[in-house]
Structures are given as C-alpha cells and as structure tokens.
Design a protein around this motif. Sequence first.
Motif, PDB file in Angstrom:
ATOM      1  N   GLY A  33     -63.008 -23.313 -39.461  1.00  0.00           N
ATOM      2  CA  GLY A  33     -61.747 -23.766 -38.877  1.00  0.00           C
ATOM      3  C   GLY A  33     -61.117 -22.811 -37.879  1.00  0.00           C
ATOM      4  O   GLY A  33     -59.972 -23.008 -37.452  1.00  0.00           O
ATOM      5  N   PHE A  34     -61.844 -21.776 -37.477  1.00  0.00           N
ATOM      6  CA  PHE A  34     -61.332 -20.823 -36.501  1.00  0.00           C
ATOM      7  C   PHE A  34     -61.671 -21.261 -35.077  1.00  0.00           C
ATOM      8  O   PHE A  34     -62.655 -21.963 -34.833  1.00  0.00           O
ATOM      9  N   ASN A  35     -60.850 -20.799 -34.152  1.00  0.00           N
ATOM     10  CA  ASN A  35     -61.130 -20.918 -32.718  1.00  0.00           C
ATOM     11  C   ASN A  35     -61.616 -19.558 -32.237  1.00  0.00           C
ATOM     12  O   ASN A  35     -60.811 -18.628 -32.103  1.00  0.00           O
ATOM     13  N   PRO A  36     -62.919 -19.398 -31.981  1.00  0.00           N
ATOM     14  CA  PRO A  36     -63.435 -18.071 -31.645  1.00  0.00           C
ATOM     15  C   PRO A  36     -63.156 -17.670 -30.188  1.00  0.00           C
ATOM     16  O   PRO A  36     -63.236 -18.498 -29.272  1.00  0.00           O
ATOM     17  N   VAL A  37     -62.829 -16.408 -30.020  1.00  0.00           N
ATOM     18  CA  VAL A  37     -62.833 -15.755 -28.710  1.00  0.00           C
ATOM     19  C   VAL A  37     -63.895 -14.661 -28.815  1.00  0.00           C
ATOM     20  O   VAL A  37     -63.780 -13.759 -29.654  1.00  0.00           O
ATOM     21  N   VAL A  38     -64.939 -14.766 -28.011  1.00  0.00           N
ATOM     22  CA  VAL A  38     -66.086 -13.870 -28.105  1.00  0.00           C
ATOM     23  C   VAL A  38     -65.964 -12.764 -27.065  1.00  0.00           C
ATOM     24  O   VAL A  38     -65.687 -13.023 -25.888  1.00  0.00           O
ATOM     25  N   VAL A  39     -66.167 -11.522 -27.490  1.00  0.00           N
ATOM     26  CA  VAL A  39     -66.150 -10.366 -26.595  1.00  0.00           C
ATOM     27  C   VAL A  39     -67.512  -9.685 -26.695  1.00  0.00           C
ATOM     28  O   VAL A  39     -68.006  -9.448 -27.801  1.00  0.00           O
ATOM     29  N   VAL A  40     -68.124  -9.384 -25.550  1.00  0.00           N
ATOM     30  CA  VAL A  40     -69.472  -8.813 -25.580  1.00  0.00           C
ATOM     31  C   VAL A  40     -69.534  -7.485 -24.821  1.00  0.00           C
ATOM     32  O   VAL A  40     -68.823  -7.269 -23.842  1.00  0.00           O
ATOM     33  N   SER A  41     -70.423  -6.618 -25.310  1.00  0.00           N
ATOM     34  CA  SER A  41     -70.758  -5.373 -24.611  1.00  0.00           C
ATOM     35  C   SER A  41     -71.985  -5.604 -23.744  1.00  0.00           C
ATOM     36  O   SER A  41     -72.614  -6.667 -23.797  1.00  0.00           O
ATOM     37  N   ALA A  42     -72.360  -4.593 -22.972  1.00  0.00           N
ATOM     38  CA  ALA A  42     -73.602  -4.644 -22.206  1.00  0.00           C
ATOM     39  C   ALA A  42     -74.777  -4.639 -23.167  1.00  0.00           C
ATOM     40  O   ALA A  42     -74.691  -4.123 -24.283  1.00  0.00           O
ATOM     41  N   MET A  43     -75.901  -5.196 -22.732  1.00  0.00           N
ATOM     42  CA  MET A  43     -77.045  -5.377 -23.616  1.00  0.00           C
ATOM     43  C   MET A  43     -77.809  -4.075 -23.848  1.00  0.00           C
ATOM     44  O   MET A  43     -78.218  -3.410 -22.904  1.00  0.00           O
ATOM     45  N   GLY A  44     -77.982  -3.712 -25.108  1.00  0.00           N
ATOM     46  CA  GLY A  44     -78.805  -2.573 -25.467  1.00  0.00           C
ATOM     47  C   GLY A  44     -78.150  -1.232 -25.233  1.00  0.00           C
ATOM     48  O   GLY A  44     -76.961  -1.135 -24.932  1.00  0.00           O
ATOM     49  N   ILE A  80     -70.903  -8.211 -17.505  1.00  0.00           N
ATOM     50  CA  ILE A  80     -70.952  -9.505 -16.820  1.00  0.00           C
ATOM     51  C   ILE A  80     -72.282 -10.198 -17.098  1.00  0.00           C
ATOM     52  O   ILE A  80     -72.327 -11.397 -17.420  1.00  0.00           O
ATOM     53  N   ILE A  81     -73.372  -9.452 -16.993  1.00  0.00           N
ATOM     54  CA  ILE A  81     -74.697 -10.016 -17.288  1.00  0.00           C
ATOM     55  C   ILE A  81     -74.740 -10.511 -18.728  1.00  0.00           C
ATOM     56  O   ILE A  81     -75.184 -11.633 -19.013  1.00  0.00           O
ATOM     57  N   SER A  82     -74.272  -9.686 -19.649  1.00  0.00           N
ATOM     58  CA  SER A  82     -74.281 -10.034 -21.068  1.00  0.00           C
ATOM     59  C   SER A  82     -73.456 -11.290 -21.344  1.00  0.00           C
ATOM     60  O   SER A  82     -73.888 -12.181 -22.091  1.00  0.00           O
ATOM     61  N   MET A  99     -67.339 -18.291 -19.432  1.00  0.00           N
ATOM     62  CA  MET A  99     -67.418 -16.838 -19.240  1.00  0.00           C
ATOM     63  C   MET A  99     -66.196 -16.338 -18.468  1.00  0.00           C
ATOM     64  O   MET A  99     -65.758 -16.946 -17.499  1.00  0.00           O
ATOM     65  N   LEU A 100     -65.632 -15.222 -18.922  1.00  0.00           N
ATOM     66  CA  LEU A 100     -64.485 -14.604 -18.258  1.00  0.00           C
ATOM     67  C   LEU A 100     -64.728 -13.101 -18.114  1.00  0.00           C
ATOM     68  O   LEU A 100     -65.175 -12.448 -19.062  1.00  0.00           O
ATOM     69  N   GLY A 102     -63.024  -9.287 -17.745  1.00  0.00           N
ATOM     70  CA  GLY A 102     -61.825  -8.755 -18.384  1.00  0.00           C
ATOM     71  C   GLY A 102     -60.567  -9.131 -17.640  1.00  0.00           C
ATOM     72  O   GLY A 102     -59.546  -9.501 -18.242  1.00  0.00           O
ATOM     73  N   GLY A 103     -60.620  -9.052 -16.312  1.00  0.00           N
ATOM     74  CA  GLY A 103     -59.462  -9.417 -15.497  1.00  0.00           C
ATOM     75  C   GLY A 103     -59.109 -10.884 -15.633  1.00  0.00           C
ATOM     76  O   GLY A 103     -57.928 -11.250 -15.735  1.00  0.00           O
ATOM     77  N   MET A 104     -60.119 -11.759 -15.607  1.00  0.00           N
ATOM     78  CA  MET A 104     -59.871 -13.194 -15.775  1.00  0.00           C
ATOM     79  C   MET A 104     -59.215 -13.482 -17.127  1.00  0.00           C
ATOM     80  O   MET A 104     -58.418 -14.413 -17.251  1.00  0.00           O
ATOM     81  N   ALA A 105     -59.583 -12.677 -18.132  1.00  0.00           N
ATOM     82  CA  ALA A 105     -59.029 -12.863 -19.471  1.00  0.00           C
ATOM     83  C   ALA A 105     -57.613 -12.321 -19.598  1.00  0.00           C
ATOM     84  O   ALA A 105     -56.994 -12.450 -20.657  1.00  0.00           O
ATOM     85  N   GLY A 106     -57.097 -11.681 -18.542  1.00  0.00           N
ATOM     86  CA  GLY A 106     -55.709 -11.218 -18.538  1.00  0.00           C
ATOM     87  C   GLY A 106     -55.513  -9.760 -18.867  1.00  0.00           C
ATOM     88  O   GLY A 106     -54.381  -9.316 -19.103  1.00  0.00           O
ATOM     89  N   ILE A 107     -56.601  -8.964 -18.896  1.00  0.00           N
ATOM     90  CA  ILE A 107     -56.482  -7.537 -19.214  1.00  0.00           C
ATOM     91  C   ILE A 107     -56.187  -6.759 -17.938  1.00  0.00           C
ATOM     92  O   ILE A 107     -57.053  -6.600 -17.071  1.00  0.00           O
ATOM     93  N   ILE A 108     -54.950  -6.289 -17.812  1.00  0.00           N
ATOM     94  CA  ILE A 108     -54.501  -5.557 -16.631  1.00  0.00           C
ATOM     95  C   ILE A 108     -54.353  -4.083 -17.001  1.00  0.00           C
ATOM     96  O   ILE A 108     -53.737  -3.741 -18.011  1.00  0.00           O
ATOM     97  N   THR A 109     -54.925  -3.211 -16.177  1.00  0.00           N
ATOM     98  CA  THR A 109     -54.960  -1.775 -16.494  1.00  0.00           C
ATOM     99  C   THR A 109     -54.306  -0.947 -15.392  1.00  0.00           C
ATOM    100  O   THR A 109     -53.960  -1.452 -14.326  1.00  0.00           O
ATOM    101  N   ASP A 110     -54.187   0.345 -15.689  1.00  0.00           N
ATOM    102  CA  ASP A 110     -53.785   1.280 -14.652  1.00  0.00           C
ATOM    103  C   ASP A 110     -54.995   1.569 -13.752  1.00  0.00           C
ATOM    104  O   ASP A 110     -56.056   0.950 -13.904  1.00  0.00           O
ATOM    105  N   GLU A 111     -54.861   2.511 -12.827  1.00  0.00           N
ATOM    106  CA  GLU A 111     -55.931   2.783 -11.865  1.00  0.00           C
ATOM    107  C   GLU A 111     -56.725   4.035 -12.218  1.00  0.00           C
ATOM    108  O   GLU A 111     -57.328   4.658 -11.342  1.00  0.00           O
ATOM    109  N   HIS A 112     -56.751   4.398 -13.504  1.00  0.00           N
ATOM    110  CA  HIS A 112     -57.531   5.544 -13.952  1.00  0.00           C
ATOM    111  C   HIS A 112     -58.977   5.087 -14.159  1.00  0.00           C
ATOM    112  O   HIS A 112     -59.409   4.786 -15.272  1.00  0.00           O
TER     113      HIS A 112
END
Length: 406
Positions: A33-44, A80-82, A99-100, A102-112
């Motif tokens: 009954g959950f609505n999943p939001v999937v987050v992935v790292s780079a492969m390997g 992105i590939i993953s 597919m989103l 990080g920016g498309m998903a709404g994650i806004i960061t500083d410029e570091h």
Amino acid sequence: MRIIVQKFGGTSVASPEVRELALRKIEKARDQGFNPVVVVSAMGRKGAPYATDTLIDIARSAYKYIADRELDQIMCCGEIISAVIMTGMLQAAGMDAVMLTGGMAGIITDEHFTDARILKCDPTKIINLLKQGKVPVVCGFQGMTGENEFTTLGRGGSDTSASALGAALNADIIEIYTDVDGIMTADPRIVENAKILDCISYGEVCQLAHQGAKVIHPRAVEIAMQKNIPLVVKSTFSEAPGTLITNIAKEDTGGSAVIDRVATGVTYLTNIVQVKVHLDDTMGTDASFEVFKTMADNGISVDLINIHPGEIMFTINADHAEKASIKLKRLNYEFEIVEHCAKVSVVGGGMREVPGVMASFIEALSRNKIAILQTVDSHTSISVLVLQSDIGAAVKSLHEKFGLSN
C-alpha cells in the motif's frame, strides 16, 4: 497517501540480476500500500564502467586538476545512467515509472561543487507524479543550483538525497538498501562474531558514521531525525529485516531496547597522523589560536584535540601531513608527526553518566598491551588514538569487553 523512499546503492543496481532484486523490493512496497519514490546511486564501484570513481578517472586523464564545477558535470552522469536503466526496468515490469535528475526532483543546493549542501527540497513535482500513480526514479547524489547547474553532494550523497526527499515528502519510512543485512556492532572483517543491530537511535548511528562506520551517511540520519522519519538499513540480497534507526526502540518493532545498552558498536578510522606541537614557557594561548587558525585557513580538518601546558596535540588526515608540516615550520614551531595511526571508538547512547565505562575501555586495551597515544570522550562515545597496526586487536578487545556479541 503513504509514501516510502527506497534508496538503492551502487551494488544494488550494478547488474541486471541485482536490479531484478531491487525491482522485487519496489513491488513489495506497492503491494503493502505504499507509494514508492526510488533513489539510485551510480552502478557498481571503482572499476565498473559507470561508477563515480571511474568517471572521475576519465575526467582527470585529460587534466589532473580539473575544476570542481566541471568534475560535477561528469560525476552526475553515473546516477543519470543508473536512473534511466532502472526506470526502463520498472516500465518493462508494468510500472509507470518516470526518471528525474536531482534538480528535476526539487533538490536545490548551494554552489559548493563536489560537496554541495541542500538549501531546499521542493517535492511538488514528485507529489504530482505520485497522485498520477507514477513511480519517480530519482538520481541520488546530485542537485542543482539556483542557476540550474549540476552539483553533487559529496561521498554518500545518495543517502542524503533519499533523506531530503523523505523529509520533504513527510514519508512514512526511508529504506536504505545496500549489500549488508544491517548495521553491525563492528566490522565483520575484524570481528567474526559481530552482530546485526535490530534497532539503533539516530544519535548513536550518527556517532558511528562520524567515527568510521560506512553503512549510512551521517547527514542523511540528521535530516531524517529532523522530521522523526524512521530509517531502515537493509540488504537488497536478502529478506533480513535490517536495522531500524529511530528515536526510541518500540516494543512492536521486535528490536532490543537501545536505551539499556551501554555500548552499541565499535568502529575505527585509518589514514591518520598525530601532530604534537611543543610550546615553551613564553608562548601563551595565542600560540594555540595561531596553530589551529593556520590549519583552518589551509583546509586541514583537525580532530582529537588536547591542549596542555607546553604541548598541543591533534590529529589530521595523513594526506594533509606534508602541508601541515610546511605551515608549522613557517611558524617556527617545534613539532613532531607520528605516522600510521588509527582512531578506535566505542559508541553508545547508554554510556551517559555510567561510572566505570572509561575504566573498562582502558582495561580492554591495556590487557592486550595496546599503546594509547591520545584519548577523547563525549556523552555517547569514547575514542582513542592507537597505532594502525593495533586496529584489529583494539576492535576485538573492545567488542568483547562491552559484551557486544551477546
């Protein structure tokens, strides 16, 4: 709407067979009954074609000192590939996945660049997709500046991405999938009878992570803690329940009561050197300020600080030893550097105001004739500096002394 954030690390998306296991975890969440939001790292990991370290090596093959801004642009490619591949797999399984970045998903960061901090996380796009019955697949480890430039969040940044999205979405739970069955009381490569922890507090796991445990990034824990969202660290490769990270161990979790344990785990950090700066009687407190300001001005992080009349002691990463030596010579200080050191720590929320904890710690090491070069403690941890050659013996003796295999 019940929301679950499921983060899959590099080893959990490294091959078609492993991604199939990840798919089963996502399907199970939907069935519950959950609505999943999937987050992935780079492969390997390093050496794999699209792993982050491999991409860094490709960039630096042209110029070793490539700028951080440009480095971030290629480091974002692995996620992105993953994410594209995982989205395709979910679509093939009949899920309406999207597919989103990080920016498309709404994650806004500083410029570091290469170690950006999240300024805000706007969940609007993801919420709209979830309302449409879609499964967002988000690139971990990355965000976007206000000027729409890619940034990365530093090592372990995909954990941070998952927690930031979980907090913004007020998720019911955040699952961190990796290649181990949960958080262990010690490194199993050193302690054969190390145990999986059923439950652990936010504070304890932050301490373990800061002191060397690599199962989850401390920033991810700190973000989840702000909204009191439970985290679970578990394996993609098994059905083991994993380790629940929360404020208090609840009776219905089946976990052991965290608050009753004096110690929770033993961990360690390597590649450390000890710096001893010798002061004469004419040098006052200004000398300490000058030494530490010089380290800070040159980007050298210090740890295990002890200041005594006539001597300042601290530790730094071994990679910064040469730079620190040059700067101290310019200040005309007498100093010595002890190489090949390691920091070993016992962490436990239950050690606060418990008499005899330090005595037990010292006894465990002294019985094994392990030289203690330096100590530091807090309400939830005790750390010592030892020679790197003593790591195995130190971790084993402390693990046994504090009964962590029971």
